[in-house]
Motif scaffolding. Sequence first.
Motif, mmCIF file in Angstrom:
data_model
loop_
_atom_site.group_PDB
_atom_site.id
_atom_site.type_symbol
_atom_site.label_atom_id
_atom_site.label_comp_id
_atom_site.label_asym_id
_atom_site.label_seq_id
_atom_site.Cartn_x
_atom_site.Cartn_y
_atom_site.Cartn_z
ATOM 1 N N ASN A 167 43.548 46.127 53.482
ATOM 2 C CA ASN A 167 44.164 47.106 52.395
ATOM 3 C C ASN A 167 43.490 46.098 51.060
ATOM 4 N N ASN A 168 43.107 45.674 51.080
ATOM 5 C CA ASN A 168 42.455 45.466 49.325
ATOM 6 C C ASN A 168 41.440 46.554 49.401
ATOM 7 N N VAL A 169 40.657 46.724 50.450
ATOM 8 C CA VAL A 169 39.430 47.507 50.000
ATOM 9 C C VAL A 169 40.265 49.295 49.964
ATOM 10 N N PHE A 170 41.017 49.095 50.897
ATOM 11 C CA PHE A 170 41.749 50.874 50.986
ATOM 12 C C PHE A 170 42.271 50.533 49.359
ATOM 13 N N TYR A 171 42.793 49.892 48.782
ATOM 14 C CA TYR A 171 43.851 50.548 47.480
ATOM 15 C C TYR A 171 42.632 50.280 46.227
ATOM 16 N N THR A 187 39.739 51.438 46.217
ATOM 17 C CA THR A 187 39.186 52.012 46.748
ATOM 18 C C THR A 187 40.375 53.419 45.992
ATOM 19 N N ARG A 188 40.881 53.378 46.483
ATOM 20 C CA ARG A 188 42.218 54.600 46.182
ATOM 21 C C ARG A 188 42.315 54.423 44.855
ATOM 22 N N HIS A 189 41.891 53.303 44.216
ATOM 23 C CA HIS A 189 42.990 53.144 42.196
ATOM 24 C C HIS A 189 40.990 53.422 41.826
ATOM 25 N N ASP A 241 39.614 61.242 41.530
ATOM 26 C CA ASP A 241 40.725 62.149 42.138
ATOM 27 C C ASP A 241 42.045 61.076 42.406
ATOM 28 N N HIS A 242 43.039 61.024 41.941
ATOM 29 C CA HIS A 242 43.995 60.564 41.784
ATOM 30 C C HIS A 242 44.732 61.184 42.626
ATOM 31 N N GLU A 243 44.454 62.131 43.421
ATOM 32 C CA GLU A 243 45.627 62.885 44.953
ATOM 33 C C GLU A 243 45.408 62.199 45.902
ATOM 34 N N ASN A 268 39.696 38.758 46.483
ATOM 35 C CA ASN A 268 39.242 40.454 46.379
ATOM 36 C C ASN A 268 39.261 41.963 45.508
ATOM 37 N N GLY A 269 39.374 41.562 44.680
ATOM 38 C CA GLY A 269 40.046 42.340 42.961
ATOM 39 C C GLY A 269 40.748 43.578 43.307
#
Length: 178
Positions: A81-85, A87-89, A93-95, A129-130
């Motif tokens: 989750n830390n990598v996924f979220y 990266t998303r953040h 591109d906020h889409e 994980n920051g």
Amino acid sequence: MSLDSLKSAVPDYAKDLKLNLGSVIGNSDLPAQQLWGTVLATAIASRSPIVLRELEPEAKANLSPEAYSAAKSAAAVMAMNNVFYRTRHLLSDHEYGTLRAGLRMNVIGNPGVDKVDFELWSFAVSAINGCGMCLDSHEQVLRKAGVDRETIQEAFKIAAVVEAVGVTLDAEAVLAAE
């Protein structure tokens, strides 16, 4: 293998880490399950074989089998989750934030232990994980559950010290091998 063994392995130049390790684990006000679950989850998240090898037996001895498994689950699911979220953040591109994650994380809803404990462990792993989004999310859940800031800070102090000890000892192991 123990906290004392780990402290004795910390080199003199990192004396503050040795003292902090004894303080944040040895003198913690957290209940045993919260403390040792946080220690185990952050030891795993630190990716330091030395830290994990030294702290895992003591954590296992102080946790029920369910809590031991849940702390490991917190480290595992938050690694994803830390990598996924994060990266998303970080993407401009906020889409991506509108897209379905599509990742299984059932353990968060049913960790097999008190939800507050699991959230605290997940928070501590997220500190290592920051992932700011995950930190905010877990902190909000903890605060809504009545957990005070001092308890939350205790968890990220443990995370900070466990991570720093891991970095230091792993570096020393590499330097000794040269």
